[in-house]
Scaffold this motif. Structure first.
Motif, PDB file in Angstrom:
ATOM      1  N   GLY A 362       0.793  -1.278  -0.386  1.00  0.00           N
ATOM      2  CA  GLY A 362      -0.278   0.259   0.169  1.00  0.00           C
ATOM      3  C   GLY A 362       0.973   1.248   0.319  1.00  0.00           C
ATOM      4  N   ARG A 363       2.430   0.777  -0.048  1.00  0.00           N
ATOM      5  CA  ARG A 363       3.173   1.736  -0.008  1.00  0.00           C
ATOM      6  C   ARG A 363       3.967   2.748  -0.772  1.00  0.00           C
ATOM      7  N   PHE A 364       4.283   3.125  -1.658  1.00  0.00           N
ATOM      8  CA  PHE A 364       5.367   3.707  -2.540  1.00  0.00           C
ATOM      9  C   PHE A 364       6.249   4.453  -2.386  1.00  0.00           C
ATOM     10  N   ARG A 365       7.022   3.815  -3.660  1.00  0.00           N
ATOM     11  CA  ARG A 365       8.591   3.678  -3.372  1.00  0.00           C
ATOM     12  C   ARG A 365       8.949   4.975  -4.642  1.00  0.00           C
ATOM     13  N   ILE A 366       9.714   6.078  -4.354  1.00  0.00           N
ATOM     14  CA  ILE A 366      10.080   6.642  -5.633  1.00  0.00           C
ATOM     15  C   ILE A 366      11.641   6.412  -6.167  1.00  0.00           C
ATOM     16  N   LEU A 367      11.537   5.449  -7.167  1.00  0.00           N
ATOM     17  CA  LEU A 367      12.493   4.909  -7.567  1.00  0.00           C
ATOM     18  C   LEU A 367      13.825   5.680  -8.137  1.00  0.00           C
ATOM     19  N   HIS A 368      13.685   7.372  -8.969  1.00  0.00           N
ATOM     20  CA  HIS A 368      14.018   8.016  -9.636  1.00  0.00           C
ATOM     21  C   HIS A 368      13.008   9.000 -10.744  1.00  0.00           C
ATOM     22  N   THR A 369      13.560  10.271 -10.441  1.00  0.00           N
ATOM     23  CA  THR A 369      12.697  11.720 -10.642  1.00  0.00           C
ATOM     24  C   THR A 369      13.426  12.622 -11.944  1.00  0.00           C
ATOM     25  N   GLY A 370      12.378  13.420 -12.281  1.00  0.00           N
ATOM     26  CA  GLY A 370      13.339  14.158 -13.426  1.00  0.00           C
ATOM     27  C   GLY A 370      11.786  15.155 -13.597  1.00  0.00           C
TER      28      GLY A 370
END
Length: 370
Positions: A362-370
């Protein structure tokens, strides 16, 4: 066809409202959960606009039409809404449907602020009538390709169904990976079943499989087949179009639906406006809002600002796109001409690659941003 009741604040006499037409997928084969989130954002913003006095004292009214992911149905809805006298169009999630709606709106001289569709070629020729909030596919999917390369994946298989949208995405991925010596292997889901997909992954020594397919099927069946094939324990499954964003994904797949990276159009941290809207959307939806709900809210926020400043004349609305400067839930929204994009484009909304945490789906992980 569905027209929701006006919100309580929009008490009016006949003909006194300012109307916005909303195109939303609310029935199959449309992505219904995305449509529900998009509509929740649109409706919340309309409610708040009317609580704040509407448009020069006139209530804002949302006239909703279900596109059901059907381009012809969407084009017919644009015709109907134009005859009804709406000042502008808003919404749509599916790129191929938004493309049909944009073409029709352009031909009729009806302003269209597209909320969520990302196909670069939203219209065949440059148009003054259409603007878009979502990032173009070439921008978001290039960031996704960067993520794959950074994670060590250079042999990528795509399980794809026939579609302009999926074909465009495959081309973007191929170009990005080829520049770094990578390879894209196309698996035609018109010919293969999930078990055959597994065999093809082994045969082609692919290290990642991307789902360029409809949801829930065949995407769910493919995930289950790959997850339970011991030969493919190390293969990454990805879904750049965002299938794992919604709760239906987690309900259908459980733990199998975790660790599948997808694109999401949110900043790492919401500002005060975004946080307030997130709370209101959660109450309205009964669950955490997706980025699509924020896109809906921002769409009406922009249109309301334009209507207050320039009135409900269609030509004046379209002329205002380059002068928009509105604080949205995910940053300040401004439109510009972007090379290769035929519509007025917000360049760019924040983009993330995220997945569901295997330890807590139920939780999201941020792997990459741009």
């Amino acid at each position: 066809m569905y027209t929701p009741p006006s919100p309580p604040a929009a008490k009016r006499t006949a003909g006194s409202s300012v109307r916005i037409g909303a195109l939303v997928p609310l029935t199959r084969p449309g992505w219904v959960e995305a449509g529900r989130h998009l509509l929740a954002g649109l409706e919340l913003a309309v409610h708040e606009v009317n609580d704040a006095g509407g448009i020069g004292g006139r209530p804002l009214e949302l006239v909703v039409r279900d596109t059901a992911a059907d381009p012809q149905r969407a084009a017919a809805a644009v015709d109907e809404l134009a005859r009804m006298g709406v000042a502008a169009l808003a919404g749509e999630y599916h790129s191929v449907v938004a493309r049909a709606a944009a073409a029709r709106a352009d031909s009729l001289g009806l302003p269209f602020l597209c909320s969520s569709a990302v196909l670069d070629a939203l219209t065949d020729q440059p148009t003054e009538w259409v603007a878009r909030l979502a990032p173009a596919q070439s921008h978001g999917w290039q960031l996704y390709a960067d993520f794959l390369l950074g994670a060590g994946h250079s042999r990528i298989a795509v399980a794809a169904q026939p579609s302009v949208y999926w074909a465009s995405g495959t081309g973007i991925l191929r170009d990005c990976l080829a520049a770094h010596g990578g390879t894209v292997i196309e698996l035609d889901m018109g010919e293969l079943d999930p078990a055959s997909v597994c065999d093809q992954l082994v045969e082609n020594r692919a290290t990642a499989l991307l789902l360029l397919t409809g949801h829930p099927e065949p995407a769910v069946s493919i995930v289950k087949a790959v997850r339970h094939d011991q030969r493919l324990a190390e293969v990454l499954i990805g879904a750049p179009a965002g299938q794992p964003e919604f709760t239906e994904w987690a309900k259908l797949l459980g733990d199998d639906g975790a660790a599948i990276p997808f694109l999401r159009y949110l900043p790492e941290r919401l500002g005060p406006l975004g946080a307030r809207v997130e709370t209101a959307l959660r109450e309205r939806l009964g669950e955490a809002p997706s980025f699509v709900a924020f896109e809906g809210y921002d769409t009406v926020t922009v249109l309301a600002d334009v209507l207050r400043s320039h009135g409900a004349d269609r030509a004046r609305i379209a002329e205002s796109w380059p002068r928009v400067a509105v604080d949205g839930t995910r940053g300040q929204i401004q439109f510009s001409r972007t090379p290769g994009i035929s519509v007025w484009q917000w360049a760019w909304t924040p983009v993330q690659v995220v997945d569901r945490d295997p330890a807590e789906p139920g939780r999201f992980r941020i792997l990459h941003t741009g």
